[in-house]
Enzyme design. Structure first.
Site, PDB file in Angstrom:
ATOM      1  N   ARG A 112      13.509   4.475  11.981  1.00 57.01           N
ATOM      2  CA  ARG A 112      12.497   5.089  12.074  1.00 57.01           C
ATOM      3  C   ARG A 112      11.567   4.572  13.381  1.00 57.01           C
ATOM      4  O   ARG A 112      11.829   4.180  14.290  1.00 57.01           O
ATOM      5  CB  ARG A 112      11.668   4.955  10.897  1.00 57.01           C
ATOM      6  CG  ARG A 112      12.367   5.442   9.469  1.00 57.01           C
ATOM      7  CD  ARG A 112      11.569   5.272   8.150  1.00 57.01           C
ATOM      8  NE  ARG A 112      10.595   5.794   8.222  1.00 57.01           N
ATOM      9  CZ  ARG A 112       9.398   5.569   7.447  1.00 57.01           C
ATOM     10  NH1 ARG A 112       9.480   4.867   6.524  1.00 57.01           N
ATOM     11  NH2 ARG A 112       8.120   6.657   7.348  1.00 57.01           N
ATOM     12  N   ARG A 150       7.631   0.492  13.277  1.00 55.89           N
ATOM     13  CA  ARG A 150       8.170  -0.097  12.086  1.00 55.89           C
ATOM     14  C   ARG A 150       9.436  -1.104  12.194  1.00 55.89           C
ATOM     15  O   ARG A 150       9.907  -1.672  11.080  1.00 55.89           O
ATOM     16  CB  ARG A 150       8.825   1.180  10.963  1.00 55.89           C
ATOM     17  CG  ARG A 150       7.662   1.923  10.717  1.00 55.89           C
ATOM     18  CD  ARG A 150       8.279   2.837   9.736  1.00 55.89           C
ATOM     19  NE  ARG A 150       7.149   4.201   9.685  1.00 55.89           N
ATOM     20  CZ  ARG A 150       6.101   4.423   8.830  1.00 55.89           C
ATOM     21  NH1 ARG A 150       5.802   3.475   8.370  1.00 55.89           N
ATOM     22  NH2 ARG A 150       5.320   5.259   9.069  1.00 55.89           N
ATOM     23  N   SER A 159      13.158   2.768   2.713  1.00 57.88           N
ATOM     24  CA  SER A 159      13.592   3.436   3.926  1.00 57.88           C
ATOM     25  C   SER A 159      14.286   2.380   4.949  1.00 57.88           C
ATOM     26  O   SER A 159      14.006   1.221   4.985  1.00 57.88           O
ATOM     27  CB  SER A 159      12.658   4.202   4.753  1.00 57.88           C
ATOM     28  OG  SER A 159      11.729   3.342   5.022  1.00 57.88           O
ATOM     29  N   HIS A 203       4.607  -4.680   9.032  1.00 59.74           N
ATOM     30  CA  HIS A 203       4.303  -4.502  10.266  1.00 59.74           C
ATOM     31  C   HIS A 203       3.099  -5.040  11.078  1.00 59.74           C
ATOM     32  O   HIS A 203       2.768  -5.095  12.224  1.00 59.74           O
ATOM     33  CB  HIS A 203       4.319  -2.820  10.884  1.00 59.74           C
ATOM     34  CG  HIS A 203       5.464  -2.267  10.089  1.00 59.74           C
ATOM     35  ND1 HIS A 203       6.693  -2.849   9.833  1.00 59.74           N
ATOM     36  CD2 HIS A 203       5.495  -1.323   8.949  1.00 59.74           C
ATOM     37  CE1 HIS A 203       7.610  -2.008   8.927  1.00 59.74           C
ATOM     38  NE2 HIS A 203       6.801  -1.098   8.504  1.00 59.74           N
ATOM     39  N   TYR A 259      11.482   8.838   1.166  1.00 55.56           N
ATOM     40  CA  TYR A 259      11.240   7.756  -0.053  1.00 55.56           C
ATOM     41  C   TYR A 259      11.823   8.150  -1.322  1.00 55.56           C
ATOM     42  O   TYR A 259      11.822   7.244  -2.266  1.00 55.56           O
ATOM     43  CB  TYR A 259       9.833   7.188  -0.340  1.00 55.56           C
ATOM     44  CG  TYR A 259       9.129   6.635   1.149  1.00 55.56           C
ATOM     45  CD1 TYR A 259       9.707   5.426   1.452  1.00 55.56           C
ATOM     46  CD2 TYR A 259       8.101   7.182   1.603  1.00 55.56           C
ATOM     47  CE1 TYR A 259       9.048   4.727   2.687  1.00 55.56           C
ATOM     48  CE2 TYR A 259       7.722   6.653   2.851  1.00 55.56           C
ATOM     49  CZ  TYR A 259       8.045   5.577   3.292  1.00 55.56           C
ATOM     50  OH  TYR A 259       7.442   5.044   4.456  1.00 55.56           O
ATOM     51  N   GLU A 301      12.546  -9.503   0.916  1.00 62.54           N
ATOM     52  CA  GLU A 301      11.895  -8.372   1.552  1.00 62.54           C
ATOM     53  C   GLU A 301      12.992  -7.278   1.310  1.00 62.54           C
ATOM     54  O   GLU A 301      14.001  -6.987   1.650  1.00 62.54           O
ATOM     55  CB  GLU A 301      11.700  -8.504   2.886  1.00 62.54           C
ATOM     56  CG  GLU A 301      10.932  -7.539   3.586  1.00 62.54           C
ATOM     57  CD  GLU A 301      10.742  -7.644   5.119  1.00 62.54           C
ATOM     58  OE1 GLU A 301      11.217  -8.658   5.633  1.00 62.54           O
ATOM     59  OE2 GLU A 301      10.047  -7.024   5.937  1.00 62.54           O
ATOM     60  N   PRO A 334       0.907  -1.247   0.011  1.00 64.17           N
ATOM     61  CA  PRO A 334       0.020   0.038  -0.065  1.00 64.17           C
ATOM     62  C   PRO A 334       0.802   1.239   0.119  1.00 64.17           C
ATOM     63  O   PRO A 334       1.963   1.387   0.480  1.00 64.17           O
ATOM     64  CB  PRO A 334      -0.816  -0.134   1.483  1.00 64.17           C
ATOM     65  CG  PRO A 334      -0.229  -1.143   1.959  1.00 64.17           C
ATOM     66  CD  PRO A 334       0.529  -2.022   0.984  1.00 64.17           C
ATOM     67  N   ASN A 335       0.309   2.049  -0.763  1.00 65.11           N
ATOM     68  CA  ASN A 335       1.010   3.634  -0.660  1.00 65.11           C
ATOM     69  C   ASN A 335       1.927   3.807  -1.867  1.00 65.11           C
ATOM     70  O   ASN A 335       2.591   4.833  -1.997  1.00 65.11           O
ATOM     71  CB  ASN A 335       1.069   4.048   0.596  1.00 65.11           C
ATOM     72  CG  ASN A 335      -0.284   4.217   1.235  1.00 65.11           C
ATOM     73  OD1 ASN A 335      -1.138   4.836   1.006  1.00 65.11           O
ATOM     74  ND2 ASN A 335       0.088   3.749   2.627  1.00 65.11           N
ATOM     75  N   HIS A 361      12.826  -2.600   1.672  1.00 68.19           N
ATOM     76  CA  HIS A 361      12.094  -1.499   2.140  1.00 68.19           C
ATOM     77  C   HIS A 361      13.073  -0.279   1.779  1.00 68.19           C
ATOM     78  O   HIS A 361      14.285  -0.638   1.905  1.00 68.19           O
ATOM     79  CB  HIS A 361      12.209  -1.602   3.673  1.00 68.19           C
ATOM     80  CG  HIS A 361      11.262  -2.566   4.302  1.00 68.19           C
ATOM     81  ND1 HIS A 361      10.015  -2.427   4.199  1.00 68.19           N
ATOM     82  CD2 HIS A 361      11.695  -3.503   5.004  1.00 68.19           C
ATOM     83  CE1 HIS A 361       9.308  -3.552   4.866  1.00 68.19           C
ATOM     84  NE2 HIS A 361      10.469  -4.330   5.130  1.00 68.19           N
ATOM     85  N   ASN A 368       8.013  -5.732  -1.325  1.00 63.88           N
ATOM     86  CA  ASN A 368       8.155  -4.601  -0.350  1.00 63.88           C
ATOM     87  C   ASN A 368       6.513  -4.739   0.293  1.00 63.88           C
ATOM     88  O   ASN A 368       5.712  -3.823  -0.377  1.00 63.88           O
ATOM     89  CB  ASN A 368       8.398  -3.109  -1.269  1.00 63.88           C
ATOM     90  CG  ASN A 368       8.495  -2.063  -0.031  1.00 63.88           C
ATOM     91  OD1 ASN A 368       7.932  -2.322   1.018  1.00 63.88           O
ATOM     92  ND2 ASN A 368       9.093  -0.784  -0.415  1.00 63.88           N
ATOM     93  N   ARG A 405       4.985  10.857  -2.360  1.00 57.90           N
ATOM     94  CA  ARG A 405       4.632  10.804  -1.047  1.00 57.90           C
ATOM     95  C   ARG A 405       6.032  10.896  -0.195  1.00 57.90           C
ATOM     96  O   ARG A 405       7.079  10.251  -0.515  1.00 57.90           O
ATOM     97  CB  ARG A 405       4.296   9.380  -0.595  1.00 57.90           C
ATOM     98  CG  ARG A 405       4.009   8.753   0.396  1.00 57.90           C
ATOM     99  CD  ARG A 405       4.060   7.116   0.329  1.00 57.90           C
ATOM    100  NE  ARG A 405       3.780   6.599   1.616  1.00 57.90           N
ATOM    101  CZ  ARG A 405       4.368   5.377   1.918  1.00 57.90           C
ATOM    102  NH1 ARG A 405       4.846   4.837   0.956  1.00 57.90           N
ATOM    103  NH2 ARG A 405       3.975   5.061   3.266  1.00 57.90           N
ATOM    104  N   ALA A 451       3.199  -0.941   4.616  1.00 56.83           N
ATOM    105  CA  ALA A 451       2.952  -1.073   6.087  1.00 56.83           C
ATOM    106  C   ALA A 451       2.417  -2.547   6.455  1.00 56.83           C
ATOM    107  O   ALA A 451       2.193  -2.752   7.681  1.00 56.83           O
ATOM    108  CB  ALA A 451       1.810   0.189   6.304  1.00 56.83           C
TER     109      ALA A 451
HETATM  110  C1  DQA Z   1       8.734   0.869   3.576  1.00 52.60           C
HETATM  111  C2  DQA Z   1       8.639   1.005   5.011  1.00 52.60           C
HETATM  112  C3  DQA Z   1       7.069   0.979   5.578  1.00 52.60           C
HETATM  113  O1  DQA Z   1       7.464   0.995   7.311  1.00 52.60           O
HETATM  114  C4  DQA Z   1       6.053   1.908   5.141  1.00 52.60           C
HETATM  115  O2  DQA Z   1       4.986   1.557   5.802  1.00 52.60           O
HETATM  116  C5  DQA Z   1       5.968   2.025   3.528  1.00 52.60           C
HETATM  117  C6  DQA Z   1       7.389   1.614   2.786  1.00 52.60           C
HETATM  118  C7  DQA Z   1       9.764   1.298   2.839  1.00 52.60           C
HETATM  119  O3  DQA Z   1       9.816   1.095   1.714  1.00 52.60           O
HETATM  120  O4  DQA Z   1      10.447   1.916   3.331  1.00 52.60           O
HETATM  121  O5  DQA Z   1       4.966   2.183   3.116  1.00 52.60           O
HETATM  122  O6  DQA Z   1       8.097  -0.273   3.438  1.00 52.60           O
END
Ligand code: DQA
Length: 147
Positions: free
Chosen positions: A108, A112, A103, A81, A24, A99, A11-12, A101, A75, A19, A78
């Site tokens: 953080r 997370r 960031s 978590h 990011y 996996e 998501p997102n 990420h 990836n 964003r 959210a």
């Molecule tokens: C993320 C890190 C997650 O904590 C966050 O919710 C994201 C992106 C990352 O790619 O750094 O949406 O997975």
């Protein structure tokens, strides 16, 4: 023909580039797709790159991958978590899982710091920006070729 590696984004991540660019970066998800496809071409893999905001869709794709893919780079955003369901789906797969990420989740907020998916992943890449996807595809190629 060898099966593709599924590169799944949660998501997102469709908003990448717009964003929180201070976290990011400014590249879009389309840029990330191009990075993955270029890295795959160099390593002789094919990628099937997807994004969804819906947990059930990600789970459906992971289940589909059991037959259709040779590995998963994910990836989970959210859902990393929160989602035991995504972990369970990945646990039903017999191939490598990596996996990613963008960031460094460990630098953080404390919520997370834990990822359910990490318990299943062969490798976890965090904090390398979008370059982490390239590393993940390269590592997947090495795992699949037994190196
Ligand atoms: C993320 C890190 C997650 O904590 C966050 O919710 C994201 C992106 C990352 O790619 O750094 O949406 O997975």
């Amino acid at each position: 023909m060898t099966k593709p590696v599924y590169v799944l984004n949660g998501p997102n991540l469709n908003l990448l580039g717009k964003r929180q660019p201070e976290i990011y970066g400014s590249e879009t998800l389309e840029d990330v797709r191009n990075l993955c496809e270029a890295a795959a071409a160099e390593t002789g893999l094919q990628v099937d790159f997807r994004q969804s905001n819906a947990e059930h869709e990600l789970i459906d794709w992971i289940q589909e991958a059991r037959e259709a893919a040779s590995g998963i780079v994910i990836n989970p955003a959210a859902y990393s978590h929160t989602s035991v369901a995504i972990l369970d789906a990945l646990n039903a797969c017999d191939f490598p899982v990596i996996e990613v990420h963008i960031s460094n989740i460990h630098k953080r907020e404390s919520f997370r710091h834990h990822s359910f998916v990490s318990a299943r992943a062969e490798a976890v890449i965090a904090g390398c920006g979008t370059q982490g996807y390239i590393f993940a595809v390269q590592k997947m190629a090495a795992l699949l070729s037994g190196k």
